[in-house]
Design an enzyme around this catalytic site. Structure first.
Site, short mmCIF file in Angstrom:
data_model
loop_
_atom_site.label_atom_id
_atom_site.label_comp_id
_atom_site.label_asym_id
_atom_site.label_seq_id
_atom_site.Cartn_x
_atom_site.Cartn_y
_atom_site.Cartn_z
N ASP A 53 0.85 -1.12 0.18
CA ASP A 53 0.14 0.06 0.00
C ASP A 53 0.80 1.36 0.08
O ASP A 53 1.54 1.77 1.10
CB ASP A 53 -1.01 0.02 1.36
CG ASP A 53 -1.65 1.10 1.34
OD1 ASP A 53 -1.95 1.81 0.29
OD2 ASP A 53 -2.20 1.41 2.44
N SER A 84 -0.06 4.18 2.74
CA SER A 84 0.28 4.23 4.11
C SER A 84 1.68 3.71 4.50
O SER A 84 2.68 3.64 3.36
CB SER A 84 -0.78 3.09 4.97
OG SER A 84 -0.41 1.92 4.41
N ASN A 102 2.99 1.60 7.57
CA ASN A 102 3.11 0.75 8.50
C ASN A 102 3.10 -1.01 7.87
O ASN A 102 2.41 -0.91 7.07
CB ASN A 102 2.22 0.95 9.72
CG ASN A 102 2.78 1.89 10.55
OD1 ASN A 102 2.35 3.12 10.35
ND2 ASN A 102 3.52 1.73 11.53
N TRP A 118 1.93 -4.38 9.26
CA TRP A 118 1.55 -5.00 10.28
C TRP A 118 0.81 -6.47 9.88
O TRP A 118 0.43 -6.53 8.73
CB TRP A 118 0.41 -4.15 11.12
CG TRP A 118 -0.99 -4.01 10.24
CD1 TRP A 118 -1.09 -2.69 9.42
CD2 TRP A 118 -1.95 -4.70 10.08
NE1 TRP A 118 -2.25 -2.69 8.84
CE2 TRP A 118 -3.14 -4.03 9.28
CE3 TRP A 118 -2.34 -6.02 10.47
CZ2 TRP A 118 -4.00 -4.82 8.69
CZ3 TRP A 118 -3.74 -6.67 10.24
CH2 TRP A 118 -4.75 -5.77 9.35
N TYR A 132 -9.77 2.72 10.70
CA TYR A 132 -10.00 2.50 9.32
C TYR A 132 -11.27 3.48 8.88
O TYR A 132 -12.02 3.76 9.82
CB TYR A 132 -10.18 1.19 9.08
CG TYR A 132 -8.89 0.07 9.11
CD1 TYR A 132 -8.23 -0.11 8.21
CD2 TYR A 132 -8.67 -0.18 10.69
CE1 TYR A 132 -7.04 -0.92 8.46
CE2 TYR A 132 -7.52 -0.85 10.59
CZ TYR A 132 -6.87 -1.29 9.67
OH TYR A 132 -5.61 -1.62 9.75
N ASP A 170 -1.96 5.73 -5.25
CA ASP A 170 -2.11 4.76 -4.20
C ASP A 170 -2.50 3.42 -4.69
O ASP A 170 -3.62 3.32 -5.07
CB ASP A 170 -3.42 5.40 -3.30
CG ASP A 170 -3.72 4.77 -2.18
OD1 ASP A 170 -2.76 3.74 -1.96
OD2 ASP A 170 -4.77 4.69 -1.60
N THR A 173 -6.03 1.75 -2.80
CA THR A 173 -7.43 1.94 -3.12
C THR A 173 -7.76 1.39 -4.51
O THR A 173 -6.66 1.72 -5.40
CB THR A 173 -7.42 3.55 -3.37
OG1 THR A 173 -7.00 3.91 -1.86
CG2 THR A 173 -9.10 3.94 -3.60
#
Length: 381
Positions: free
Chosen positions: A87, A90, A92, A94, A130, A270, A273
């Site tokens: 992505d 963003s 991070n 996880w 979110y 992006d 998305t």
């Protein structure tokens, strides 16, 4: 305006170990639509594609209902494998933790710190909110392998509670490829560690999203591969001091008529998305030109599947060059006799006008160049 074409030079040295194959899976939205639950779910959990870009109090915000391309990475020693969405919106990394007993976690692979000899725990908690829910957890450090690249001492989140949206996602987690300023809890993004540890030959990565099926999509780290595009790569500068992969757009036209972005606008490129997202009024105008039904709420516009062959290209004019989306790129079939466009109207933030998601990136091989602060676009094969 001057045409900018990118010269490949030394970047055409390839290594299979620097690329991650991506699989095109069903999105949570598609899974819910198939079960006839999407409309009801959306009313209870409004979908907000802008949420990830509205950062507050050090919390990174994103949405996952509409991501579909994922690849496999591993974390720990010995390695534990996970499917993650790559992505660019963003920052991070996880994955679910064994301490998470939410239905969403129980439907996915979980990381077990006790099974890794190189894991280092922290007491630092994090929250990711979110557009349709949230997750909470703690940060940890471990070795991460991405496309054969061994990243040492990588910070990542271990979720301990997840919203039900993730239950329907085929991916286990997310690997953010955005900028460090957008990382929750001060984490260093994976690609930044790749650069600082000297693991990539060039400070860039590129994305090819196949239009021809589930397989064939890739993320390439440090490389540009001309087999994925035809013609030239056009260099587009990032907006100065942008915290995202944000570029300037001159206008959006159909049949030579300006239909949106009349005086110029900005757009974030992006991979996290699925749609092309813009202001509701402007998206309604675009969809009207395409024969879609105008919508006042945030939703997709329905069009007649039989009219697809007559629909025009939607052209994004960027840095003096036209980047055209044909109907085959922006129309998708959602049932036997129902189609929708890939243009989604939303309430946009004050600093973001448009989001160029997978509908756009499938049409154009995209290079994200950190060293030169540019995005490069070439017509995808």
């Amino acid at each position: 305006m001057m045409k900018w074409a990118f010269v490949l030079c030394a970047l055409v040295a390839f290594s299979e170990s620097l690329r991650v194959p991506l699989i095109k899976g069903k999105t949570a939205r598609e899974a819910l639509q198939k079960k006839g639950l999407w409309d009801e779910y959306r009313k209870e959990h409004p979908y907000n594609p802008m949420a990830k870009f509205q950062q507050q109090d050090g919390t990174v915000i994103m949405t996952n209902a509409d991501t579909e391309y994922y690849g496999v990475i591993s974390i720990g020693t010995p390695p534990q494998s996970f499917r993650v969405v790559f992505d660019t919106g963003s920052a991070n990394l996880w994955v679910p933790s064994v301490k998470c007993n939410s239905p969403a976690c129980n439907n996915h692979r979980k990381f077990n710190p006790q099974s890794s000899s190189t894991f280092q725990a922290t007491q630092q908690s994090f929250t990711i909110t979110y557009g349709t829910g949230y997750l909470t957890g703690v940060l940890g450090y471990d070795n991460v392998e991405v496309g054969g690249i061994p990243v040492k001492h990588q910070s990542f989140g271990l979720s301990e509670a997840e919203d039900q949206t993730f239950y329907y996602s085929e991916a286990d987690g997310i690997l953010g490829l955005g900028f460090p300023s957008n990382a929750a809890a001060g984490s260093t993004p994976v690609f930044d560690n790749m650069m600082s540890q000297g693991l990539v030959p060039n400070d860039l990565f590129s994305v090819y999203l196949s239009r021809h099926g589930q397989e064939g999509s890739v993320v390439l780290f440090g490389e540009i591969d001309p087999q994925y595009y035809t013609g030239e790569l056009y260099q587009i500068p990032l907006v100065p001091n942008a915290q995202y992969w944000k570029i300037n757009v001159d206008s959006i036209t159909i049949n030579g008529n300006i239909v949106a972005c009349v005086t110029g606008c900005t757009a974030i490129v992006d991979t996290g998305t699925s749609a092309v997202v813009g202001p509701i009024g402007e998206v309604n105008n675009i969809n009207g030109w395409l024969g879609g039904y105008p919508r006042q709420e945030q939703t997709f516009s329905t069009v007649s599947c039989g009219n697809m062959q007559y629909m025009p290209d939607v052209v994004f004019n960027i840095n003096g060059e036209p980047f055209a989306l044909p109907p085959s790129a922006y129309v998708s079939q959602v049932s036997n006799n129902k189609c929708q466009t890939g243009f989604y109207g939303a309430s946009m933030g004050p600093k973001i006008d448009w989001i160029l998601g997978e509908v756009f990136i499938r049409q154009f091989y995209t290079v994200f160049n950190r060293k030169d602060s540019v995005v490069l676009l070439g017509l995808a094969v």
